[in-house]
Design an enzyme around this catalytic site. Structure first.
Site, PDB file in Angstrom:
ATOM      1  N   ARG A 158       0.812  -1.215   0.000  1.00 50.88           N
ATOM      2  CA  ARG A 158       0.000   0.000   0.000  1.00 50.88           C
ATOM      3  C   ARG A 158       0.851   1.275   0.000  1.00 50.88           C
ATOM      4  NH1 ARG A 158      -5.316  -0.941   2.064  1.00 50.88           N
ATOM      5  NH2 ARG A 158      -5.976  -2.958   1.264  1.00 50.88           N
TER       6      ARG A 158
ATOM      7  N   ASP B 295     -16.661   7.110   5.778  1.00 49.50           N
ATOM      8  CA  ASP B 295     -15.416   6.347   5.740  1.00 49.50           C
ATOM      9  C   ASP B 295     -14.297   7.245   6.247  1.00 49.50           C
ATOM     10  OD1 ASP B 295     -14.610   3.524   4.235  1.00 49.50           O
ATOM     11  OD2 ASP B 295     -12.918   4.911   4.441  1.00 49.50           O
TER      12      ASP B 295
END
Length: 276
Positions: A41, A143
């Site tokens: 990531r 989120d």
């Protein structure tokens, strides 16, 4: 330093430091074995910044030296897989149980509490729109990642993502892109108008969102330790209307941390008794 030079490998010390920061800010715990996920990531980001490796990256985000980069790290590490009509039993329960029992005199409210790029919220919107007129329901999505919240708000998806949507709902509620939007589709304006998205940390104060008839929090608490789960569940149940429901991922459970919630069926819980 060259901006696209190969970043030096992630050491145990650097991994623990990144994991500690993520836990402090989001409640998500990255245990041993997640080093590959972190490098997958973050490696591109480290190279984009022209850093020699993770030691420099840790220095950059440590001690709040760079709040923007800390937020970027959280964005990159917290994006979860999602797709339309994922775990369909939950949407069947929404349609077959919750909608018929909906309250009279106020709008039915749902919170997609880890909405990612919006597929869960828009799936629920299709389900509700089939059974109730638009003014009688609303959906809030949230989120922690500002990046995915922006994607959810745009509601533009690759045409391949439409494969999970039943054909009749696809025709009714979605539009195929043309010209510069070739290969994409979008959710129709009427449904988008019933769904709003917020960038929100579940570890913070979420009471401003109000109360809900159902909260979807699916496949998120698998990343939390028991104390964090217990605290979060306690706060979420205080945001449910009496007899409201909390729906978690099919592989998750609230064993020993359910508080005032009682299991209706695996992964589906109802707030028991009166709630003030």
């Amino acid at each position: 330093m060259l901006p696209f030079a190969t970043a030096a490998g992630l050491t145990d010390t650097e991994f623990r430091h990144i994991a500690k920061l993520l836990h402090e800010h989001t409640g998500i715990r990255l245990g041993p074995g997640k080093e590959t996920l972190v490098t997958a990531r973050l490696d591109k980001r480290v190279r984009q910044l022209g850093l020699s490796g993770y030691a420099e990256y840790v220095d950059l985000i440590d001690d709040r030296h760079d709040e923007a980069e800390l937020h970027q790290m959280i964005n990159l590490l917290t994006t979860n897989e999602t797709f339309f009509f994922r775990e369909p039993r939950h949407f069947e329960f929404l349609a077959q149980v919750l909608v018929p029992a909906r309250p009279v005199g106020r709008a039915f409210r749902m919170w997609s509490a880890a909405s990612s790029t919006g597929e869960e919220a828009y799936t629920a919107a299709m389900v509700l729109a089939e059974r109730m007129p638009p003014p009688s329901w609303e959906i809030v999505g949230s989120d922690i990642s500002s990046r995915v919240v922006e994607v959810a708000g745009r509601a533009l998806y690759p045409i391949e993502a439409a494969g999970k949507i039943p054909p009749e709902l696809l025709r009714k509620y979605c539009l195929r892109g043309r010209e510069e939007y070739e290969g994409l589709f979008t959710i129709g304006r009427e449904l988008r108008g019933r769904v709003e998205f917020h960038c929100l940390n579940l570890m913070g104060d979420v009471r401003k969102l109000g109360r809900f008839d159902v909260i979807f929090l699916r496949n998120v608490m698998i990343y939390f330790d028991v104390d964090t789960k217990r605290d979060l569940v306690s706060r979420l149940q205080n945001m449910l209307h009496p007899d409201g429901h909390l729906i978690i991922g099919s592989s998750e459970s609230l064993n020993s941390i359910s508080g005032g919630l009682r299991m209706v069926e695996p992964s589906i819980y109802r707030l028991a008794g009166a709630h003030v």
